[in-house]
Design an enzyme around this catalytic site. Sequence first.
Site, short mmCIF file in Angstrom:
data_model
loop_
_atom_site.label_atom_id
_atom_site.label_comp_id
_atom_site.label_asym_id
_atom_site.label_seq_id
_atom_site.Cartn_x
_atom_site.Cartn_y
_atom_site.Cartn_z
CE LYS A 189 -1.87 3.00 2.03
NZ LYS A 189 -1.63 4.42 1.66
CD GLU A 264 13.75 1.60 9.46
OE1 GLU A 264 14.08 2.56 10.18
OE2 GLU A 264 14.37 0.54 9.43
CB CYS A 298 13.52 9.40 7.78
SG CYS A 298 14.53 8.26 6.83
CD GLU A 395 9.97 13.61 10.87
OE1 GLU A 395 8.81 13.17 11.03
OE2 GLU A 395 10.88 12.94 10.38
P1 NAD Z 1 2.50 8.80 7.17
O1 NAD Z 1 2.71 8.07 8.44
O2 NAD Z 1 1.50 9.89 7.14
O3 NAD Z 1 2.07 7.79 6.00
C1 NAD Z 1 2.87 6.69 5.64
C2 NAD Z 1 2.00 5.61 5.06
O4 NAD Z 1 1.12 5.13 6.07
C3 NAD Z 1 1.11 6.07 3.91
O5 NAD Z 1 1.07 5.05 2.93
C4 NAD Z 1 -0.25 6.23 4.57
O6 NAD Z 1 -1.33 6.07 3.68
C5 NAD Z 1 -0.21 5.11 5.57
N1 NAD Z 1 -1.12 5.26 6.72
C6 NAD Z 1 -1.55 6.40 7.29
N2 NAD Z 1 -2.39 6.11 8.32
C7 NAD Z 1 -2.47 4.76 8.39
C8 NAD Z 1 -3.17 3.86 9.24
N3 NAD Z 1 -3.96 4.28 10.23
N4 NAD Z 1 -3.02 2.53 9.04
C9 NAD Z 1 -2.20 2.07 8.05
N5 NAD Z 1 -1.54 2.88 7.21
C10 NAD Z 1 -1.66 4.22 7.37
O7 NAD Z 1 3.95 9.32 6.73
P2 NAD Z 1 4.31 10.24 5.49
O8 NAD Z 1 3.88 11.63 5.83
O9 NAD Z 1 3.85 9.59 4.24
O10 NAD Z 1 5.91 10.14 5.50
C11 NAD Z 1 6.74 10.99 6.20
C12 NAD Z 1 7.21 10.34 7.50
O11 NAD Z 1 7.92 9.14 7.21
C13 NAD Z 1 8.18 11.20 8.27
O12 NAD Z 1 7.85 11.16 9.64
C14 NAD Z 1 9.52 10.53 8.03
O13 NAD Z 1 10.49 10.77 9.02
C15 NAD Z 1 9.12 9.10 7.97
N6 NAD Z 1 10.15 8.32 7.28
C16 NAD Z 1 10.97 7.50 8.03
C17 NAD Z 1 11.98 6.77 7.40
C18 NAD Z 1 12.91 5.92 8.21
O14 NAD Z 1 13.62 5.11 7.62
N7 NAD Z 1 12.96 6.05 9.52
C19 NAD Z 1 12.13 6.85 6.02
C20 NAD Z 1 11.28 7.68 5.30
C21 NAD Z 1 10.28 8.40 5.94
#
Ligand code: NAD
Length: 501
Positions: A189, A264, A298, A395
């Site tokens: 997804k 992550e 990230c 963040e």
């Molecule tokens: P997000 O958490 O909003 O969304 C990530 C994914 O989760 C999307 O596909 C979204 O549709 C899905 N999602 C949202 N709510 C959900 C739920 N209740 N159940 C299941 N899936 C759900 O994150 P984002 O805004 O897309 O990405 C940015 C974030 O990702 C930042 O916090 C960044 O630091 C983090 N990030 C971390 C790493 C790492 O390796 N630590 C790498 C890249 C990004």
Amino acid sequence: MSELSTHLAKLEAHLARYRDKGILNLIGGQDVAASATFETRSPVDESLICTVARGTDADINAAAKAAKAAFPAWSAMSGEARKKILHKIADLIVERAEEIALCECWDTGQAYRFMSKAALRGAENFRYYADLAPSARDGQSLPTKTHLNITSRSAIGPVGVITPWNTPFMLSTWKIAPALAAGCTVVHKPAEFSPLTARILAEIAHEAGLPAGVWNLVNGFGEDAGKALTEHSDIKAIAFVGESRTGSMIMKQGADTLKRVHFELGGKNPVIVFDDADLDRALDAAIFMIYSLNGERCTSSSRLLVQENIADEFESKLAERVNNIKVGHPLDPTTEIGPLIHKVHFDKVTEYVGIGKTDGAKLAAGGDRIGDAGWFIQPTLFTHANTSMRIAQEEVFGPFLTSIRFKDETEALEIANDVQYGLTGYIWTNDVTRALRFSDALEAGMIWVNSENVRHLPTPFGGVKSSGIGRDGGQWSFEFYMEQKNVAFALGQHKIQRLGA
Ligand code: NAD
């Protein structure tokens, strides 16, 4: 014709099929007509890219069933055979690297100069795990005096992979490649803001000969498709990359079905610059690690901790360079920063500009919107911040750096560890003993000394505290997708306790 016009013409040719049909879900090897759709728009000018299937509970259920049906044959296939298919996926990624980069830039706003490399990194991820596939069942022999213990591994089953909108292609490969190499089947997804390259990747996988049902793609929103995936009883584990609070929701959603999770999550990573460092290199690295990839990364070094006796000079050079960063069209190869991904994210980042000012930090560069179309923002620098300010704690996930001054090593460490996150840290000093001492005490999963983030794929990638659970890379993410079994053979000589004798 300029390189930008050439890129735009090529992009249009690649997008034609999606403009026509939209981005469909791919379930059990088949395109599935969408019962509902949403629009994906480019952050460059808000123009419509195409429609996207809005996955429902029924789509997730169909995908999970397809993954379950495909699991026995895929996990029983020889590692050598899986290896061949995964290498073929890597070959096709390399062949289509330009298309992937162009689409990703248009979908996310990331600058082409970085994205062309990210596509190739995705291919390397597949090659790395392809080569591990033949060892997927390998175990150990752990003999004792009385028993011969033999361990073996097996794939855990169908898994869910949920990815974010930042560098979506690379991150998808990072999760899916080890899962497939281990023998798992997948329901992916991708993020709703950047669905294009996940679709290309799934198409490539099928073209490479992946059997139907091994890799299923369901687009849609987190609260419906994402949630349904985490709750599905046929899905044995969830590999997730995204925000820390989403990770916590996923844990709750997966609790009833006892999901294994791999997270992550977010970061508020410090780059610590001591007065004895090579300051020119430190400046280059500090700028690169927060402003490249639009700061939507990230591992970005979003907090600069600079020793007070060098702070005036370091910050003034920094501000000058930040003002010179070239913000522009992501497909122009000279662009260093493109637009932010989406209006929602643009509003969040600009809100932090106001928060920084209200909290009393000094806006030393940027902070304003650029133009009135697309989500372009000036690279932003706040100086004279302190660790209790929100811009030092939360963040922001944009081209936004908060600089905090410190007196000595003890204070630097206190500030560095004074956040809920613990993903990465960057230490700049020429004192080796201090570098060792500081990195030992710094609460972070990954630390670079006198370097920007340079990754070696076999090393563990991940964070502590609110930055994650588990590690990617090397054997770490490979093992996440496995069950371990121990069989103990008695050597026939130990005394068995006798009850009721
Ligand atoms: P997000 O958490 O909003 O969304 C990530 C994914 O989760 C999307 O596909 C979204 O549709 C899905 N999602 C949202 N709510 C959900 C739920 N209740 N159940 C299941 N899936 C759900 O994150 P984002 O805004 O897309 O990405 C940015 C974030 O990702 C930042 O916090 C960044 O630091 C983090 N990030 C971390 C790493 C790492 O390796 N630590 C790498 C890249 C990004």
